[in-house]
Design a protein around this motif. Sequence first.
Motif, short mmCIF file in Angstrom:
data_model
loop_
_atom_site.label_atom_id
_atom_site.label_comp_id
_atom_site.label_asym_id
_atom_site.label_seq_id
_atom_site.Cartn_x
_atom_site.Cartn_y
_atom_site.Cartn_z
N VAL A 1 0.83 -1.20 0.00
CA VAL A 1 0.00 0.00 0.00
C VAL A 1 0.87 1.25 0.00
O VAL A 1 0.62 2.21 -0.74
CB VAL A 1 -0.95 0.00 1.22
CG1 VAL A 1 -1.70 1.34 1.32
CG2 VAL A 1 -1.94 -1.15 1.12
N VAL A 2 1.90 1.25 0.84
CA VAL A 2 2.80 2.41 0.91
C VAL A 2 3.47 2.64 -0.45
O VAL A 2 3.59 3.78 -0.89
CB VAL A 2 3.86 2.22 2.01
CG1 VAL A 2 4.90 3.33 1.97
CG2 VAL A 2 3.20 2.18 3.39
N LYS A 3 3.86 1.56 -1.11
CA LYS A 3 4.50 1.70 -2.42
C LYS A 3 3.55 2.35 -3.43
O LYS A 3 3.95 3.23 -4.20
CB LYS A 3 4.95 0.33 -2.93
CG LYS A 3 5.68 0.40 -4.27
CD LYS A 3 6.15 -0.98 -4.72
CE LYS A 3 6.87 -0.88 -6.07
NZ LYS A 3 7.32 -2.22 -6.55
N ARG A 4 2.28 1.96 -3.41
CA ARG A 4 1.30 2.55 -4.33
C ARG A 4 1.11 4.04 -4.03
O ARG A 4 1.02 4.85 -4.95
CB ARG A 4 -0.04 1.83 -4.21
CG ARG A 4 -0.07 0.44 -4.82
CD ARG A 4 -1.47 -0.11 -4.91
NE ARG A 4 -2.30 0.69 -5.80
CZ ARG A 4 -3.60 0.48 -5.97
NH1 ARG A 4 -4.21 -0.49 -5.30
NH2 ARG A 4 -4.30 1.24 -6.79
N VAL A 5 1.09 4.39 -2.75
CA VAL A 5 0.95 5.80 -2.39
C VAL A 5 2.18 6.59 -2.85
O VAL A 5 2.05 7.70 -3.37
CB VAL A 5 0.74 5.96 -0.87
CG1 VAL A 5 0.77 7.43 -0.47
CG2 VAL A 5 -0.60 5.35 -0.45
N GLN A 6 3.36 6.01 -2.65
CA GLN A 6 4.59 6.68 -3.07
C GLN A 6 4.59 6.92 -4.59
O GLN A 6 4.99 7.99 -5.06
CB GLN A 6 5.81 5.86 -2.67
CG GLN A 6 6.07 5.88 -1.17
CD GLN A 6 7.18 4.94 -0.75
OE1 GLN A 6 7.30 3.83 -1.30
NE2 GLN A 6 7.98 5.33 0.22
N GLU A 7 4.12 5.94 -5.34
CA GLU A 7 4.04 6.09 -6.79
C GLU A 7 3.05 7.19 -7.17
O GLU A 7 3.31 8.00 -8.06
CB GLU A 7 3.64 4.76 -7.44
CG GLU A 7 4.73 3.70 -7.35
CD GLU A 7 4.26 2.33 -7.82
OE1 GLU A 7 3.02 2.15 -7.99
OE2 GLU A 7 5.10 1.44 -8.00
N GLY A 8 1.92 7.24 -6.48
CA GLY A 8 0.93 8.27 -6.73
C GLY A 8 1.47 9.66 -6.40
O GLY A 8 1.21 10.63 -7.12
N TYR A 9 2.24 9.73 -5.31
CA TYR A 9 2.82 11.02 -4.92
C TYR A 9 3.85 11.49 -5.95
O TYR A 9 3.94 12.68 -6.26
CB TYR A 9 3.46 10.91 -3.54
CG TYR A 9 3.73 12.25 -2.89
CD1 TYR A 9 2.71 12.93 -2.23
CD2 TYR A 9 4.98 12.86 -2.95
CE1 TYR A 9 2.93 14.17 -1.65
CE2 TYR A 9 5.22 14.09 -2.37
CZ TYR A 9 4.19 14.74 -1.72
OH TYR A 9 4.42 15.96 -1.15
#
Length: 277
Positions: free
Chosen positions: A238-246
């Motif tokens: 989940v954190v990885k997906r958020v980082q990619e979105g950011y």
Amino acid sequence: MANASRQAAWEFWGTELKRRREDAGLTQEGLGAKVFVSGGYIGQFEQAIRKPQLDVAKRIDEVLQTDGFFERMWRKLIDDQRYADYFAAAAELERLATRICDCEPMIVPGLLQTATYSKALMLAGNPYSPDECIAEKVRARLERAIILKDGARPRYWAVLHEAVLRVAVGGPAIMAEQLEHITRLARDRKILMQVLPFAAGAYPLMGKMLTLMEFDDAPPTVYTEGVYSGNLLDNPAVVKRVQEGYDLLRAAALSPEASLALIESAAEDYRRCASSS
């Protein structure tokens, strides 16, 4: 509770966790598997490097059969009346972070707020609260910003939607002061700031308020907030997906220099409006 005594209490929490885990014949990995965190997290709890979330403290009590001991201690240490219950754990992590990335669709992030801007927000959300209650909440919010003034301050990067600049919280004079405060922090190279303009249209993480926090000796964590609720997310996927979105959000935003020019222009407009009223 003072920071030193709070840390000592967390160290006691960790010592007790280790003692009771070993009494139960469990390794860190063994306990972690039963409470749905990694063994490394259990080790960080025991060393008071990282604070657990409430649901983890409850599961530890269930597995170790400690009759609510760890939950009660958690509530005593984390539940700080200066902060909403759902934000208290995030406030603790904020102090430990080496890098903080904020995304805000509508309001200035808490770490960047001035006293007058913060007070206007508090009054809007708590119209029946007495002055002393509002003042305490504002003080607590301003105290958080001390980390940006510290020599070992975290690297701070924020992406604000242009709506943040255009919603006149508290009126023109307060907005002018708030935006000027942001530009000073950026010009002094204490923060990195970008603005996502209205012209960008749809954008990654649209409408989401979130804070990404990174640490020297622990995995990154994401804090998200809804209506009188907040969540700390540390699942790596989940954190990885958020980082990619950011990352996509930063790519869609104006450059830091163009963003500052837009913020300064908005501040000047508010200042002129305040002067003519």
